[in-house]
Design a protein around this motif. Structure first.
Motif, mmCIF file in Angstrom:
data_model
loop_
_atom_site.group_PDB
_atom_site.id
_atom_site.type_symbol
_atom_site.label_atom_id
_atom_site.label_comp_id
_atom_site.label_asym_id
_atom_site.label_seq_id
_atom_site.Cartn_x
_atom_site.Cartn_y
_atom_site.Cartn_z
ATOM 1 N N ASP A 1 -2.488 -5.612 5.797
ATOM 2 C CA ASP A 1 -2.782 -6.864 6.140
ATOM 3 C C ASP A 1 -3.347 -7.109 7.748
ATOM 4 O OD1 ASP A 1 -2.349 -9.847 6.671
ATOM 5 O OD2 ASP A 1 -0.733 -9.766 4.885
ATOM 6 N N LEU A 2 -3.783 -8.403 8.106
ATOM 7 C CA LEU A 2 -4.496 -8.768 9.346
ATOM 8 C C LEU A 2 -3.585 -8.034 10.486
ATOM 9 C CD1 LEU A 2 -5.473 -12.375 8.890
ATOM 10 C CD2 LEU A 2 -6.999 -10.452 8.729
ATOM 11 N N GLY B 1 -2.835 -7.720 1.890
ATOM 12 C CA GLY B 1 -2.490 -9.092 2.054
ATOM 13 C C GLY B 1 -1.011 -8.940 1.868
ATOM 14 N N TYR C 1 -4.960 -24.180 3.020
ATOM 15 C CA TYR C 1 -5.919 -22.808 3.190
ATOM 16 C C TYR C 1 -7.533 -23.467 3.515
ATOM 17 C CZ TYR C 1 -1.879 -19.852 2.625
ATOM 18 O OH TYR C 1 -0.704 -19.246 2.687
ATOM 19 N N SER D 1 1.597 -9.077 3.860
ATOM 20 C CA SER D 1 2.373 -9.799 4.915
ATOM 21 C C SER D 1 3.524 -8.938 5.515
ATOM 22 C CB SER D 1 3.114 -11.123 4.145
ATOM 23 O OG SER D 1 3.501 -11.910 4.859
ATOM 24 N N LYS E 1 -0.680 -10.192 -4.034
ATOM 25 C CA LYS E 1 -0.011 -11.348 -4.646
ATOM 26 C C LYS E 1 -0.337 -12.519 -4.045
ATOM 27 C CE LYS E 1 4.346 -13.866 -5.158
ATOM 28 N NZ LYS E 1 4.034 -14.284 -3.892
ATOM 29 N N TRP E 2 -0.752 -13.382 -4.478
ATOM 30 C CA TRP E 2 -1.174 -14.681 -3.891
ATOM 31 C C TRP E 2 -2.380 -14.729 -3.006
ATOM 32 C CZ3 TRP E 2 2.642 -19.024 -1.565
ATOM 33 C CH2 TRP E 2 1.966 -20.292 -1.827
ATOM 34 N N ILE E 3 -3.514 -13.862 -3.192
ATOM 35 C CA ILE E 3 -4.640 -13.688 -2.424
ATOM 36 C C ILE E 3 -5.835 -14.289 -2.763
ATOM 37 C CG2 ILE E 3 -5.894 -11.747 -1.402
ATOM 38 C CD1 ILE E 3 -3.183 -11.845 -0.382
ATOM 39 N N SER F 1 8.276 -14.779 -2.379
ATOM 40 C CA SER F 1 7.854 -13.392 -3.234
ATOM 41 C C SER F 1 9.085 -12.614 -3.802
ATOM 42 C CB SER F 1 6.920 -12.456 -2.133
ATOM 43 O OG SER F 1 5.749 -13.150 -2.010
ATOM 44 N N GLY G 1 -5.804 -4.543 9.128
ATOM 45 C CA GLY G 1 -7.293 -4.252 8.913
ATOM 46 C C GLY G 1 -7.922 -5.620 8.282
ATOM 47 N N ASP G 2 -8.954 -5.533 7.548
ATOM 48 C CA ASP G 2 -9.704 -6.668 7.015
ATOM 49 C C ASP G 2 -10.203 -6.358 5.590
ATOM 50 O OD1 ASP G 2 -11.361 -8.752 6.309
ATOM 51 O OD2 ASP G 2 -12.580 -8.782 8.047
ATOM 52 N N MET G 3 -9.614 -6.977 4.568
ATOM 53 C CA MET G 3 -9.837 -6.554 3.213
ATOM 54 C C MET G 3 -11.497 -6.935 2.812
ATOM 55 S SD MET G 3 -7.770 -9.820 1.441
ATOM 56 C CE MET G 3 -8.095 -11.373 1.893
ATOM 57 N N PHE G 4 -11.839 -7.626 3.822
ATOM 58 C CA PHE G 4 -13.559 -7.945 3.644
ATOM 59 C C PHE G 4 -14.390 -6.786 3.931
ATOM 60 C CE2 PHE G 4 -11.641 -12.182 3.299
ATOM 61 C CZ PHE G 4 -12.239 -12.705 2.008
ATOM 62 N N MET H 1 6.524 -16.609 3.111
ATOM 63 C CA MET H 1 5.878 -15.921 2.113
ATOM 64 C C MET H 1 6.980 -15.047 1.309
ATOM 65 S SD MET H 1 2.939 -16.295 1.558
ATOM 66 C CE MET H 1 2.787 -17.899 1.795
ATOM 67 N N VAL I 1 -0.676 -9.637 11.719
ATOM 68 C CA VAL I 1 0.435 -9.970 10.938
ATOM 69 C C VAL I 1 1.326 -8.672 10.705
ATOM 70 C CG1 VAL I 1 0.816 -10.541 8.363
ATOM 71 C CG2 VAL I 1 -0.921 -11.417 9.588
ATOM 72 N N TYR J 1 -5.703 -19.063 8.561
ATOM 73 C CA TYR J 1 -5.456 -17.768 9.020
ATOM 74 C C TYR J 1 -5.463 -17.409 10.568
ATOM 75 C CZ TYR J 1 -4.576 -16.451 3.893
ATOM 76 O OH TYR J 1 -4.425 -16.601 2.530
HETATM 77 C C1 LIG Z 1 -0.632 -16.420 0.792
HETATM 78 S S1 LIG Z 1 -0.299 -15.064 1.845
HETATM 79 C C2 LIG Z 1 0.324 -13.946 0.626
HETATM 80 C C3 LIG Z 1 1.445 -12.837 1.123
HETATM 81 C C4 LIG Z 1 2.141 -12.033 0.183
HETATM 82 N N1 LIG Z 1 1.024 -11.388 -0.676
HETATM 83 C C5 LIG Z 1 3.017 -12.811 -0.495
HETATM 84 O O1 LIG Z 1 2.500 -13.032 -1.726
HETATM 85 O O2 LIG Z 1 3.985 -12.940 -0.348
HETATM 86 C C6 LIG Z 1 -2.139 -14.268 1.996
HETATM 87 C C7 LIG Z 1 -1.902 -13.079 2.979
HETATM 88 O O3 LIG Z 1 -3.198 -12.494 3.069
HETATM 89 C C8 LIG Z 1 -3.531 -12.140 4.590
HETATM 90 N N2 LIG Z 1 -5.022 -12.178 4.665
HETATM 91 C C9 LIG Z 1 -5.588 -13.154 4.993
HETATM 92 N N3 LIG Z 1 -7.097 -12.917 5.274
HETATM 93 C C10 LIG Z 1 -6.854 -11.227 5.128
HETATM 94 C C11 LIG Z 1 -7.933 -10.628 5.522
HETATM 95 N N4 LIG Z 1 -9.199 -10.711 5.905
HETATM 96 N N5 LIG Z 1 -7.494 -8.953 5.251
HETATM 97 C C12 LIG Z 1 -6.132 -8.808 4.851
HETATM 98 N N6 LIG Z 1 -5.168 -9.410 4.662
HETATM 99 C C13 LIG Z 1 -5.705 -11.014 4.676
HETATM 100 C C14 LIG Z 1 -2.538 -13.249 5.207
HETATM 101 O O4 LIG Z 1 -2.440 -12.461 6.634
HETATM 102 C C15 LIG Z 1 -1.443 -13.296 4.339
HETATM 103 O O5 LIG Z 1 -0.257 -12.416 4.631
#
Ligand SMILES: C[S@@+](CC[C@H](N)C(=O)[O-])C[C@H]1O[C@@H](n2cnc3c(N)ncnc32)[C@H](O)[C@@H]1O
Length: 276
Positions: free
Chosen positions: A142-143, A118, A235, A120, A176-178, A93, A161-164, A89, A146, A72
């Motif tokens: 998302d980040l 997330g 990843y 994207s 999706k796919w997170i 998607s 932002g940061d989801m953590f 993505m 991004v 990432y």
């Molecule tokens: C595998 S991609 C999935 C994207 C989208 N949800 C899809 O399925 O098309 C993972 C996404 O999580 C985002 N991501 C990674 N770390 C993150 C964080 N700490 N906070 C927010 N988003 C984050 C990435 O930038 C990326 O867009």
């Protein structure tokens, strides 16, 4: 339409997804050019030969070892790769969302404020909004690097932002796919932030590949296990595909009281609903 499989032909540039319409007619979608380039690009190719090291020692991260930093942050620093990943993505998607939304999934009914964690480039939200005018506020979270590159979409606010750390409040959260790319402890941190962002009765809708309880040699199981290896390489070795029970336990651990898994929405992804 439903994804029923991925066929890979040599040379690489003819990866074909096969779909069936509800009346059984087959249709094909090609993942070519930019989408494939994202999966075949040099950084990833450098990581593949190190996969065996992660099997022997799960603390090894093939991508980080080959490229000096995790995927990432690596992609985030390279505007071209960042853009390419968003396109890749989107290529995966859009057909999934079509299948989910046209297949009668009712989880967005009555939702007024929705966050895609997330998300994207925001394609999933764009499609949800088109089908569900009841969603009045849609936040693509998302980040920062991004969302900076995400296109303007009517009705969608891009938030970096940061989801953590924290997730914007909403009636419902979509992702999706997170979860697949993170460890159990990290997944609990993400789920816990989702829980805190939801009102009583609010729900998280997470769409993830899910492993069957018992392994078999069906095409679907093999595709899911192959996906597990892909996650391990691109990843992190610490991310993993999970079973329904594993997802359920992670949700319950952070306080969600109800859980259901819908398997018939898509061939590859399962829709998981965690209710507060
Ligand atoms: C595998 S991609 C999935 C994207 C989208 N949800 C899809 O399925 O098309 C993972 C996404 O999580 C985002 N991501 C990674 N770390 C993150 C964080 N700490 N906070 C927010 N988003 C984050 C990435 O930038 C990326 O867009």
């Amino acid at each position: 339409m439903k994804v029923i499989g991925l066929e890979r032909h040599l040379p690489f540039y003819s990866l074909v997804a096969t779909y069936y319409t509800p009346n059984g007619e087959a249709a094909k979608m090609k993942l070519t050019g930019q989408e494939l380039t994202a999966f075949e690009q040099d950084a990833l190719m450098r990581a593949w030969p190190l996969v065996h090291e992660a099997v022997v020692d799960p603390t090894t991260e093939p991508f980080a070892k080959a490229n000096g930093e995790p995927a990432y942050s690596y992609y985030g620093k390279q505007p071209e790769m960042n853009e390419l990943m968003q396109k890749a993505m989107s290529g995966v998607s859009v057909p999934f969302m079509r299948s989910m939304l046209d297949g009668g999934y009712d989880g967005f009914d009555g939702v007024k404020r929705l966050v895609d964690v997330g998300g994207s480039g925001g394609d999933c939200l764009r499609m949800i909004l088109r089908k569900h005018p009841n969603v009045l506020e849609a936040i693509n979270f998302d980040l920062p690097e991004v969302v900076d590159k995400a296109p303007a979409i009517p009705g969608v606010t891009h938030v970096g932002g940061d989801m953590f750390k924290s997730i914007p409040n909403a009636d419902a959260i979509f992702m999706k796919w997170i979860l697949t790319t993170w460890t159990d402890e990290e997944v609990k941190a993400i789920l816990s932030n989702c829980y805190n962002a939801l009102p009583e009765g609010g729900k998280l809708i997470a769409c993830e590949p899910m492993l069957p309880k018992d392994s078999d040699d069906s095409h679907r199981t093999r595709a899911l296990l192959e996906g597990d290896i892909f996650v391990m390489t691109i990843y992190r070795a610490k991310g993993k595909h999970r079973t329904e029970e594993e997802f359920k336990q992670l949700g319950m651990a952070v306080g969600f009281s109800n859980f259901r898994a819908l398997h018939s929405v898509d061939y590859f992804h399962t829709v998981l609903e965690f209710q507060k």
